[in-house]
Design an enzyme around this catalytic site. Structure first.
Site, PDB file in Angstrom:
ATOM      1  N   LYS A 191      33.058  -3.574  87.275  1.00 58.27           N
ATOM      2  CA  LYS A 191      34.151  -2.838  86.629  1.00 58.27           C
ATOM      3  C   LYS A 191      34.826  -1.873  87.608  1.00 58.27           C
ATOM      4  CE  LYS A 191      33.969  -4.858  82.643  1.00 58.27           C
ATOM      5  NZ  LYS A 191      35.058  -5.752  82.221  1.00 58.27           N
ATOM      6  N   TYR A 202      27.173  -4.595  86.259  1.00 54.99           N
ATOM      7  CA  TYR A 202      28.330  -4.290  85.398  1.00 54.99           C
ATOM      8  C   TYR A 202      29.153  -3.160  86.027  1.00 54.99           C
ATOM      9  CZ  TYR A 202      30.974  -3.745  81.043  1.00 54.99           C
ATOM     10  OH  TYR A 202      31.983  -3.690  80.093  1.00 54.99           O
TER      11      TYR A 202
END
Ligand SMILES: NC(=O)c1ccc[n+]([C@@H]2O[C@H](COP(=O)([O-])OP(=O)(O)OC[C@H]3O[C@@H](n4cnc5c(N)ncnc54)[C@H](O)[C@@H]3O)[C@@H](O)[C@H]2O)c1
Length: 252
Positions: free
Chosen positions: A159, A155
């Site tokens: 991002k 993640y």
């Protein structure tokens, strides 16, 4: 009306932030395409917007497949004649169960294919159309592009890439009058973080990660998305903007 005559695509439009943004953009005059993997929920969001008297259509998409993202953009142009706002927002979160050593390669790759590749595909396909008359591309990053939590490496990677791609594409697309910006939300009370809701101790901890000890709402994020999409934000470009009640700015 702020977006009168404009056309917007919202990926992840069936979920929390996307749904609130689709509703807000439509209520301010945009014709909105609600795009999502979840057809049932996506159709329901579009129907609800239409029942409120605004313009919305659902279109299915898996953002990790370039041909589908390209077809989505083509659908917008074929249906409404143009594309002004592309909100690359669809995303998934890790279950937080695996550290970097145990993390299966396919789990890592799936996250990257949706959260990172999906945003790249959205920028690429939208820009190809917007270069004729300009537009705004908004990408959903996260405070997790900047601060780390345990067991969420894919993640974080995805991002941080969204922030990097926002800068790189803004630089290249400025000459076509296309702005590219990102949002970096803190913890927002949506289905994405349902797993954390079950444990009261964890839920309290994530609330306290914000300066006023509360999670954000999808509507609070949507307000920023609409502002970034509007002409009021015409000098904002190439950055990610925190929507996090200060969560990324203090030591926990
Ligand atoms: N909720 C938070 O705390 C938070 C914080 C920071 C960033 N974000 C980001 O905000 C975005 C929206 O998340 P949310 O909180 O509204 O979550 P959500 O789970 O409510 O919505 C996400 C939506 O994306 C859709 N989706 C998932 N994979 C897809 C794919 N391959 N193709 C198309 N659609 C797909 C889901 O069906 C869902 O409707 C995500 O990118 C997420 O990473 C969320």
């Amino acid at each position: 009306m702020r977006f009168q005559g404009q056309v917007a695509i919202v990926t992840g439009g069936a979920g929390g932030i996307g749904q609130a943004s689709a509703r807000l953009l439509a209520s301010q005059g945009a014709r909105v395409i609600v795009a999502d993997l979840d057809a049932t929920a996506g159709e329901a969001v579009a129907a609800e917007i239409r029942e409120a008297g605004y313009v919305a259509t659902f279109h299915p998409v898996d953002v990790s497949v370039y041909e589908q993202v390209e077809a989505l953009v083509r659908f917008a142009v074929d249906t409404y004649g143009q594309l002004d706002i592309m909100f690359n927002n669809a995303g998934i979160f890790g279950d937080g169960s695996q550290n970097v050593i145990d993390l299966p390669i396919d789990v890592y790759k799936r996250m990257i294919s949706i959260n990172q590749d999906g945003v790249f595909y959205g920028i690429k396909a939208a820009a190809a159309v917007m270069k004729e008359r300009g537009g705004v591309i908004i990408n959903t990053a996260s405070i997790y592009a900047y601060i780390a939590d345990k067991n969420q490496l894919p993640y974080h990677a995805s991002k941080a890439a969204v922030v990097g791609m926002t800068k790189a594409s803004a630089l290249e697309l400025g000459r076509y009058n296309i702005r590219v910006v990102a949002i970096a939300p803190g913890m927002i009370d949506t289905g994405l973080i349902d797993a954390w809701r079950e444990d009261e101790r964890v839920w309290n901890t994530i609330q306290k990660a914000h300066m006023r000890r509360k999670l954000g709402t999808a509507e609070q994020v949507a307000n920023v998305v609409a502002f970034l999409a509007s002409d009021e934000a015409s000098f904002l470009n190439g950055h990610a903007y925190f929507v996090d009640d200060g969560a990324a700015s203090f030591k926990r």
